[in-house]
Design a protein around this motif. Structure first.
Motif, mmCIF file in Angstrom:
data_model
loop_
_atom_site.group_PDB
_atom_site.id
_atom_site.type_symbol
_atom_site.label_atom_id
_atom_site.label_comp_id
_atom_site.label_asym_id
_atom_site.label_seq_id
_atom_site.Cartn_x
_atom_site.Cartn_y
_atom_site.Cartn_z
ATOM 1 N N LEU A 17 7.835 4.207 -18.361
ATOM 2 C CA LEU A 17 8.203 4.782 -17.058
ATOM 3 C C LEU A 17 7.092 5.691 -16.533
ATOM 4 O O LEU A 17 6.784 5.682 -15.337
ATOM 5 C CB LEU A 17 9.511 5.569 -17.178
ATOM 6 N N LYS A 18 6.506 6.456 -17.429
ATOM 7 C CA LYS A 18 5.417 7.350 -17.025
ATOM 8 C C LYS A 18 4.216 6.543 -16.541
ATOM 9 O O LYS A 18 3.598 6.886 -15.528
ATOM 10 C CB LYS A 18 5.001 8.255 -18.193
ATOM 11 N N ASN A 19 3.889 5.476 -17.253
ATOM 12 C CA ASN A 19 2.759 4.639 -16.843
ATOM 13 C C ASN A 19 3.013 3.991 -15.486
ATOM 14 O O ASN A 19 2.111 3.908 -14.647
ATOM 15 C CB ASN A 19 2.466 3.581 -17.901
ATOM 16 N N GLN A 20 4.245 3.562 -15.253
ATOM 17 C CA GLN A 20 4.591 2.986 -13.950
ATOM 18 C C GLN A 20 4.498 4.047 -12.860
ATOM 19 O O GLN A 20 3.999 3.784 -11.764
ATOM 20 C CB GLN A 20 5.993 2.372 -13.985
ATOM 21 N N ALA A 21 4.960 5.250 -13.170
ATOM 22 C CA ALA A 21 4.863 6.352 -12.210
ATOM 23 C C ALA A 21 3.395 6.671 -11.921
ATOM 24 O O ALA A 21 3.034 6.987 -10.778
ATOM 25 C CB ALA A 21 5.585 7.592 -12.735
ATOM 26 N N GLN A 22 2.549 6.572 -12.936
ATOM 27 C CA GLN A 22 1.105 6.813 -12.763
ATOM 28 C C GLN A 22 0.511 5.768 -11.819
ATOM 29 O O GLN A 22 -0.247 6.103 -10.917
ATOM 30 C CB GLN A 22 0.403 6.771 -14.122
ATOM 31 N N VAL A 23 0.894 4.514 -12.017
ATOM 32 C CA VAL A 23 0.398 3.433 -11.150
ATOM 33 C C VAL A 23 0.869 3.657 -9.712
ATOM 34 O O VAL A 23 0.081 3.538 -8.761
ATOM 35 C CB VAL A 23 0.863 2.057 -11.685
ATOM 36 N N ASN A 24 2.156 3.992 -9.559
ATOM 37 C CA ASN A 24 2.695 4.244 -8.217
ATOM 38 C C ASN A 24 1.975 5.402 -7.538
ATOM 39 O O ASN A 24 1.675 5.356 -6.349
ATOM 40 C CB ASN A 24 4.198 4.536 -8.289
ATOM 41 N N TYR A 25 1.697 6.444 -8.307
ATOM 42 C CA TYR A 25 0.997 7.603 -7.750
ATOM 43 C C TYR A 25 -0.417 7.223 -7.328
ATOM 44 O O TYR A 25 -0.868 7.612 -6.243
ATOM 45 C CB TYR A 25 0.962 8.739 -8.775
ATOM 46 N N GLN A 26 -1.112 6.459 -8.154
ATOM 47 C CA GLN A 26 -2.479 6.037 -7.804
ATOM 48 C C GLN A 26 -2.482 5.187 -6.530
ATOM 49 O O GLN A 26 -3.366 5.332 -5.685
ATOM 50 C CB GLN A 26 -3.119 5.253 -8.963
ATOM 51 N N GLU A 27 -1.476 4.321 -6.384
ATOM 52 C CA GLU A 27 -1.373 3.513 -5.166
ATOM 53 C C GLU A 27 -1.113 4.397 -3.950
ATOM 54 O O GLU A 27 -1.672 4.171 -2.879
ATOM 55 C CB GLU A 27 -0.258 2.479 -5.316
ATOM 56 N N ALA A 28 -0.267 5.419 -4.129
ATOM 57 C CA ALA A 28 0.032 6.335 -3.024
ATOM 58 C C ALA A 28 -1.206 7.131 -2.637
ATOM 59 O O ALA A 28 -1.468 7.356 -1.450
ATOM 60 C CB ALA A 28 1.171 7.275 -3.407
ATOM 61 N N VAL A 29 -1.989 7.542 -3.633
ATOM 62 C CA VAL A 29 -3.231 8.284 -3.354
ATOM 63 C C VAL A 29 -4.198 7.393 -2.584
ATOM 64 O O VAL A 29 -4.809 7.822 -1.598
ATOM 65 C CB VAL A 29 -3.877 8.791 -4.668
ATOM 66 N N LYS A 30 -4.319 6.143 -3.030
ATOM 67 C CA LYS A 30 -5.229 5.205 -2.365
ATOM 68 C C LYS A 30 -4.796 4.984 -0.915
ATOM 69 O O LYS A 30 -5.626 4.998 0.002
ATOM 70 C CB LYS A 30 -5.243 3.879 -3.124
ATOM 71 N N SER A 31 -3.499 4.805 -0.698
ATOM 72 C CA SER A 31 -2.976 4.605 0.648
ATOM 73 C C SER A 31 -3.231 5.828 1.521
ATOM 74 O O SER A 31 -3.649 5.710 2.679
ATOM 75 C CB SER A 31 -1.482 4.307 0.570
ATOM 76 N N PHE A 32 -2.993 7.010 0.946
ATOM 77 C CA PHE A 32 -3.252 8.253 1.685
ATOM 78 C C PHE A 32 -4.725 8.366 2.050
ATOM 79 O O PHE A 32 -5.068 8.728 3.177
ATOM 80 C CB PHE A 32 -2.817 9.461 0.851
ATOM 81 N N GLU A 33 -5.598 8.064 1.099
ATOM 82 C CA GLU A 33 -7.041 8.156 1.361
ATOM 83 C C GLU A 33 -7.469 7.206 2.474
ATOM 84 O O GLU A 33 -8.312 7.566 3.309
ATOM 85 C CB GLU A 33 -7.828 7.874 0.077
ATOM 86 N N GLN A 34 -6.885 6.018 2.500
ATOM 87 C CA GLN A 34 -7.239 5.059 3.552
ATOM 88 C C GLN A 34 -6.837 5.582 4.928
ATOM 89 O O GLN A 34 -7.622 5.520 5.880
ATOM 90 C CB GLN A 34 -6.563 3.709 3.294
ATOM 91 N N VAL A 35 -5.626 6.109 5.021
ATOM 92 C CA VAL A 35 -5.146 6.614 6.311
ATOM 93 C C VAL A 35 -5.927 7.867 6.709
ATOM 94 O O VAL A 35 -6.288 8.035 7.877
ATOM 95 C CB VAL A 35 -3.624 6.888 6.254
#
Length: 147
Positions: A17-35
């Motif tokens: 669950l933690k690893n999945q949360a880490q992946v989700n967080y990294q995707e959210a960071v990437k999306s934020f950086e793009q915007v």
């Protein structure tokens, strides 16, 4: 009493669950950086156009040129407002994902602590049982000599 193996299974699940949360967080960071990068580019574009607009104002440019630049600046401002809303939404999403990651990390640490305590309790119990066995052997030897 629950065995350590059961806690290891729970720990491995919590780590997934933690690893999945880490992946989700990294995707959210990437999306934020793009915007955020998109917003930064718009702000730079607006600054360049405003500089040109001010130049034409100083150089007494034509009314058509000034009106075109002014309309373009207003259009960029509207785009900036829309992207700022998107940036705020992505930031909120990223912060939520970070909270979930933190919660997952805390859960993993909890189970690591529980396993650690269980192991130390088992070791303490083994030491106690060994001590009791040694006392029993000592008592038997003492009483067998006495007879």
């Amino acid at each position: 009493m629950t065995t350590i193996r059961a806690f290891h299974k729970i720990l491995s699940h919590q780590e997934r669950l933690k690893n999945q949360a880490q992946v989700n967080y990294q995707e959210a960071v990437k999306s934020f950086e793009q915007v955020a990068t998109k917003l930064y580019a718009l702000l730079q574009k607006k600054e360049r156009v405003e500089t040109e607009y001010n130049y034409y104002l100083q150089a007494s440019g034509t009314v058509t040129t000034l009106a075109t630049h002014y309309a373009y600046i207003e259009q960029i401002k509207k785009q900036i407002e829309a992207v700022q809303v998107e940036v705020n939404r992505e930031r909120f999403n990223m912060e939520k994902k970070q909270e979930k990651l933190t919660e997952a990390h805390v859960e993993v640490k909890k189970f690591e602590k529980i396993i650690e305590k269980k192991k130390s309790n088992i070791i303490a119990l083994e030491v106690y049982q060994e001590s009791q066995a040694m006392d029993e052997v000592s008592n038997r030897q003492y009483f067998s000599r006495d007879r």
